[in-house]
Design an enzyme around this catalytic site. Sequence first.
Site, PDB file in Angstrom:
ATOM      1  N   GLU A 178       0.957  -1.066  -0.062  1.00 30.13           N
ATOM      2  CA  GLU A 178      -0.004   0.260   0.017  1.00 30.13           C
ATOM      3  C   GLU A 178       0.766   1.246   0.138  1.00 30.13           C
ATOM      4  O   GLU A 178       0.528   2.420   0.784  1.00 30.13           O
ATOM      5  CB  GLU A 178      -1.013  -0.039   1.117  1.00 30.13           C
ATOM      6  CG  GLU A 178      -2.078  -0.991   0.902  1.00 30.13           C
ATOM      7  CD  GLU A 178      -3.303  -0.712   2.157  1.00 30.13           C
ATOM      8  OE1 GLU A 178      -3.116  -0.008   2.965  1.00 30.13           O
ATOM      9  OE2 GLU A 178      -3.982  -1.602   1.983  1.00 30.13           O
ATOM     10  N   GLY A 179       1.766   1.411  -0.742  1.00 29.28           N
ATOM     11  CA  GLY A 179       2.726   2.514  -0.925  1.00 29.28           C
ATOM     12  C   GLY A 179       4.011   2.269  -0.072  1.00 29.28           C
ATOM     13  O   GLY A 179       3.903   2.133   1.214  1.00 29.28           O
TER      14      GLY A 179
END
Length: 825
Positions: free
Chosen positions: A501-502
């Site tokens: 997620e990043g």
Amino acid sequence: MMAFTWFLLFFGTAGFLSYRRISLPLSTLTIGLLLAVYSYFGAAIILWKALLWVLFAALLMLNIKALRRPFLTRPMMNFYRKLVPSMSSTEREALEAGSVWWEGELFTGLPDWDKLEKLPAATLSREEQAFIDGPVEELCRMLDDWHITHERGDLPPEVWEFIKKNGFFAMIIPKKYGGLEFSAYGHSQVLIKVASVSATAVSTIAVPNSLGPAELLLHYGTDEQNDRYLPGLASGEEVPCFALTSPRAGSDAASIPDTGIICKDQWEGKEITGIRLTWDKRYITLAPIATVLGLAFRLYDPDHLIGEEEDLGITAALIPTKTKGVVYGRRHLPLNNPFQNGPTSGKNVFVPLDVIIGGPEMAGQGWRMLMEQLAVGRCISLPSNATGGAKAAAYATGAYARIRQQFNLPIGRFEGVSEAIARLTGMTYIMDAGRSVTAAAVGEGAKPSVASAILKYHCTEMGRVVANDAMDVHGGKGVCLGPSNYLARGWQSVPIAITVEGANILTRSLIIFGQGAIRCHPYVLKELEAARNEDRVEGLKNFDEALFGHIGFAISNAVRSISLALTNARYTAVPAEGPTRRYYQHINRYSAAFALAADWAMLTLGGDLKKRELLSARLGDVLSATFLASMVLKHYENQGRPADDLPIVTWACRHLLYTAQEQLHGFLRNFPNRGVATMLRFLVFPRGLTYNAPSDKLGAEVTALMISPSMARERVTHGAYKTADPGNPLGMLQQTMEMAIAAEPVEKMLKQAVRDGKVSSPHPLEQIDEAVIAGVLTEDQAQTLRELDKAVMEVVKVDDFDSHELGTLTAELESSIDQPKDAVA
């Protein structure tokens, strides 16, 4: 002397007006009245008074919008257009996603504490509490992490069935579709408890309740799509996954090479307009067993079958995995954490247009959809998972450090070990405060995109520190894998949360401040929108209002920054009294300093600030530190300000505010414009670096709370699975710690007997027997020590194996590998 007095009066008045952010018209009126009084009573030469009136006339003209807009605002707007870098549509959609919450207040330099104080504390509904006390408790009891991670490489069938049957995949799905419809906080508490037992189980549960098909359908799906998929997702009959990352596009997800071409082809015996998809994805959780594949791809319409545009942009679709051409089933093994994760691909897979989430009219809206939902999902799943693991590590480490003795002393009383325990305790408190208060805000309707990035980065990074400290304290006990090791698999899984997620490096260096500077700043986004407004008249009007608001804002923050630094923030108004008051005041100080530094960074570096990633990262750290310190104080208030927790709260706030100071210092040391850096250092640190990190004494107080039974220890670790069950290490550690403390007086008697020479055996159990014979201990006292020794040895034991138990290569498989390739069927 009188001249100096008038100077102080003018200077003080201007400073007061700026500090209090008095409007330009009222400030002009005040300065004008003061100047009139000075002109009448002041003893100064006429020329000097005339110069002051000329300057006042210039100030007065700034109040006349019809004069300032054509001669001042328009040239500045033209210069601004050249200064500001171009922005892609994906960047714009990411910036516009979600909403602004408390992080926006910190960008103002003058946070409105009433907004945070009025946020209700998060609570569980009766249904949520019953679910946690019932199915979640039972699931935790069923989980054998060694069996899952080493022996089976998967959750057992009965666990899969239990998860699906009890709605663990349906926490965010409304009841009308058969879901549980839990609040953000309820959802978070479930993850906390499961994460304290098994990283594999919590990863499996978190993904369907985060950024995935259900979340996207609920916000963008058509009624037909919702009716088709949501009941099955709620019951567990459908298993979802969402495929975004590809081998050629990881953190730069917007550049995905996976494509969909709108064309005509056969579908169920008829020619229809559909999409021919080609994709190659990896790292997709639940992909190996999914029945519903969420897919992100770039959609093209070369023949203009649905419109005039050829490149429609990133699009999200739902595809049944039984569709011809969908490839899935193989697995990755992320650091020995065998949650179902793997690749999926397809080449020239034809599907109808109605697979697009939201229908054909949502073609090209996929990136916006993903960013909007990530704004919420990213502040729940990963922060909760990391916090649950940290709670378990803190609970276990505190007990272990009291049970385990070296040199006749519990290891928790050694300063080096105490330092690690204090740090992991303080960080666990910070993580819990951040995720619980933000979950409450989400429950009130907030979609804080920047706050979610802060939580994702810092909870997972602090989780890494907690895991490392716990391993250091446990030593060999934590290193040797086996059924008795309750730390290592959690420690191994830490980089997974940091990566997804990043990636954290990207999140820190580009997203937190990079997105926050535009999204949360009170004027920057308004200036950008005004400068890009095609209606030049309206654009000039809006830019003028934003520009002069921004100028006043910057002057105010300069005055506030130096004033708060010189006074050590002692006189700034905050809502709290008592021992936490000073932390509120220091947040006010660093908020003003941060806002000032951010403005000058954007003004002097412009678009180059995007490339100065480390400067951006340091400013992001200051924002994050003040945000998390605010969460700690709010969390403490929500819990009723328990006095026992004050050492932990103090450690957390001091650690965070010291971080803010040091990161501002690092920013100024590395700022390329040395003249501006010198000016900012004067305004931000006129007295030098005055804020101190937590003291050793404070750390010892925190450790003392964690190595003995206390309400503070229970509150820090609230929500973890701590039931005193033979299969639960946390429960057994707590019981053994309580036994050790109860047996301390008897242990002292035995140790004194050894020193006096009444007991001479070197072996602990033989010493107990000798002490009974010597009359030092009664048989009951001796039995207490024997039972304690047995419990301690059970806690500190490590596992060993026959060599054949450690390999995964069976004789049958080895034989097949050794055969020539053409002989293998």
